[in-house]
Design an enzyme around this catalytic site. Structure first.
Site, PDB file in Angstrom:
ATOM      1  N   GLN A 166       1.949  -6.095  -3.274  1.00 51.48           N
ATOM      2  CA  GLN A 166       2.418  -6.216  -1.886  1.00 51.48           C
ATOM      3  C   GLN A 166       3.682  -5.359  -1.674  1.00 51.48           C
ATOM      4  OE1 GLN A 166       1.450  -9.622  -3.437  1.00 51.48           O
ATOM      5  NE2 GLN A 166      -0.471  -8.704  -2.792  1.00 51.48           N
ATOM      6  N   GLY A 190      -4.580  -4.357  -3.708  1.00 55.20           N
ATOM      7  CA  GLY A 190      -5.581  -3.329  -3.986  1.00 55.20           C
ATOM      8  C   GLY A 190      -4.820  -2.086  -4.399  1.00 55.20           C
ATOM      9  N   HIS A 191      -4.843  -1.769  -5.680  1.00 55.91           N
ATOM     10  CA  HIS A 191      -4.050  -0.647  -6.205  1.00 55.91           C
ATOM     11  C   HIS A 191      -4.985   0.484  -6.612  1.00 55.91           C
ATOM     12  CE1 HIS A 191      -0.459  -3.524  -7.210  1.00 55.91           C
ATOM     13  NE2 HIS A 191      -0.796  -3.506  -5.941  1.00 55.91           N
ATOM     14  N   LYS A 196       1.725   2.085  -5.156  1.00 55.82           N
ATOM     15  CA  LYS A 196       2.216   1.517  -6.428  1.00 55.82           C
ATOM     16  C   LYS A 196       1.241   1.785  -7.572  1.00 55.82           C
ATOM     17  CE  LYS A 196       2.359  -2.490  -4.358  1.00 55.82           C
ATOM     18  NZ  LYS A 196       2.071  -2.042  -2.978  1.00 55.82           N
ATOM     19  N   ASP A 206       0.812  -1.223   0.000  1.00 52.90           N
ATOM     20  CA  ASP A 206       0.000   0.000   0.000  1.00 52.90           C
ATOM     21  C   ASP A 206       0.844   1.270   0.000  1.00 52.90           C
ATOM     22  OD1 ASP A 206      -2.226  -1.686   0.132  1.00 52.90           O
ATOM     23  OD2 ASP A 206      -2.216  -1.676   2.324  1.00 52.90           O
TER      24      ASP A 206
END
Ligand code: GDP
Ligand code: IMO
Ligand code: MG
Length: 427
Positions: free
Chosen positions: A223, A40-41, A16, A13
């Protein structure tokens, strides 16, 4: 023309998604190489705000090939839903390519992820419960099902029957839960296979071709390095390597072809899930960061644990990945702080430790040694040049660079694409 790996340098988080969306403007291809829909991007661009879990963050540029590499584990139902959501919002997804070598997340992986977590009790990892650990475990144990396996119904059903029988034994005899039905799982996945077939190909060949042509390729990490199964805070880690070395394995690009390794660092630290986090702030400052920066998970909605920047971690992940360029995100979150702290070492018992230790127990009981710097008490979100940043912000950034041993070439001061101070072009 260059191949650039974008790697999370902390516990995930770091931003990215924002950075890949920014760099992808000049990319011919964006390749996701590890993890699955545990990621989750967040991308905020003129098309809106998106939370991508499995689709590469280059999807907003129709000219970029978006590749889900062999190193990713794919839940095809989640992928189809994400594609439908993107299409409904006017995003063209025709340029998606899915590796035929990627492994599938099957229904038993998700069930077992939940059941194993429950059994761990107080020692729970705090996984995303997306089936990631069980899917990678099966890949390594050579009992996984790959994307190519589901394309031929006879081959798929035969493999499924053998594996499902063994999984049903575990579900019923170990966990006392209901078995899964062969026909139901087959029909569900055969339906997915038919809808996804036209995206599926040998992406290793596609990637080699792109490399040979001298294309700009962004390898999108998921990650963060501290969640690496070898070097992270084991066992509180994920199950595939988020490191630059993992980018080669998970995409099929050989190590000699990677030109730049870009480390994404948040200006402080967050972590979601269990496990040690030496700089965690369980006080008002931690709560202020969480609320002010809205630090809640993009995948699970869980509150992220917040704390000061950990330069022991930063130095360690810079070495592990060989970062050539750093990117500092969320500097703006610290704009109102009176003072900012940086952890430069840990005190473990009577020893001062400057290298991240393997021993989780030691980490649980270590005390961070901090350097304190004055805050800048000025909003940075509208600044676009490094020299315009307040002098104390520049001092903070410089000190971080010295401590981790890597220069920052972009400073991000807001979630939107344009809220970026580009010091040196990366692509
Ligand atoms: P990822 O998993 O590394 O892509 O990061 P996430 O999307 O899970 O979390 C990063 C969060 O920070 C998202 O909500 C982004 O919109 C946001 N973000 C990214 N860069 C910045 C920044 O420089 N400033 C602020 N305030 N928010 C940012
Ligand atoms: P992005 O790509 C932050 C964490 C989970 C848990 C541990 C293991 O958005 O940075 P898993 O479901 O992988 O078995 O969970 O890893 N985790 C993440 N934390 N960002 C992520 O991805 C994460 N992916 C997994 O919270 O602690
Ligand atoms: Mg995330």
């Amino acid at each position: 023309m260059s191949v650039v790996a974008v790697i999370g340098a902390q516990w995930g988080d770091e931003g990215k998604g924002k950075i890949v969306d920014l760099l992808a403007e000049k990319a011919d291809a964006v390749v996701r190489f590890s993890g699955g829909d545990n990621a989750g991007h967040t991308v905020i661009n003129p098309k809106g705000e998106f939370k991508l879990h499995i689709v590469p963050s280059g999807i907003f540029y129709p000219r970029a090939a978006c590749i889900i590499g062999n190193g990713v584990v794919i839940n095809p139902g989640v992928l189809l839903q994400e594609l439908d959501d993107l299409k409904a919002r006017g995003v063209n997804v025709d340029n998606l390519h899915i590796s035929d070598r990627a492994h599938l997340i099957m229904p038993w992986h998700i069930l077992l992820d939940g059941l194993e977590e429950e059994k761990r009790g107080d020692g729970a990892i705090g996984t995303t419960k997306k089936g990631i650990g069980p899917a990678f475990a099966d890949k390594t144990a050579r009992r996984g099902i790959r994307v190519c396996d589901m394309l031929d119904p006879a081959v798929f059903k035969a493999r499924l029957a053998i594996i499902l029988a063994a999984k049903n034994d575990i579900l019923t005899k170990v966990y006392n839960t209901a078995p899964l039905g062969l026909e139901a799982v087959f029909n569900e996945y055969w339906g997915y296979a038919q809808r996804l077939a036209h995206y599926i190909e040998d992406t290793t060949a596609l990637v080699s071709d792109l490399v040979r042509k001298g294309s700009n390729i962004v390898l999108e990490g998921a990650q963060g390095s501290m969640l690496d199964p070898d070097f992270g805070s084991y066992p509180f880690v994920t199950s595939s390597s988020p490191l630059a070395a993992g980018a080669c394995i998970g995409s099929g690009i050989n190590p000699r072809r990677i030109d730049r390794v870009v480390g994404i660092f948040k200006a402080y630290t967050t972590r979601v899930g269990g496990g040690p986090m030496p700089t965690e702030l369980k006080d008002d400052v931690g709560e202020y960061i969480r609320q002010h920066a809205h630090e809640y998970g993009a995948t699970t909605g869980r509150a992220r644990r917040c704390g000061w920047f950990d330069a022991v971690v930063g130095r360690y992940t810079t070495e592990l990945n060989g970062f050539t360029n750093g990117i500092l995100t969320r500097l703006d979150v610290l704009d109102e702080m009176e003072n900012v702290k940086i952890c430069v070492a840990y005190k473990v018992g009577d020893k001062t430790v400057e290298h991240f230790p393997a021993d989780v127990e030691a980490l649980d009981h270590c005390t961070p040694i901090y350097e304190e710097l004055p805050g800048w008490k000025t909003s940075t979100t509208d600044m676009r040049e490094a020299k315009k940043l307040p002098v104390n912000a520049r001092k903070y950034v410089k000190r971080l660079e010295e401590l981790i041993g890597c220069p920052f070439h972009i400073i991000s001061i807001g979630p939107r694409r344009e809220q970026s101070i580009v010091i040196k072009n990366i692509i």
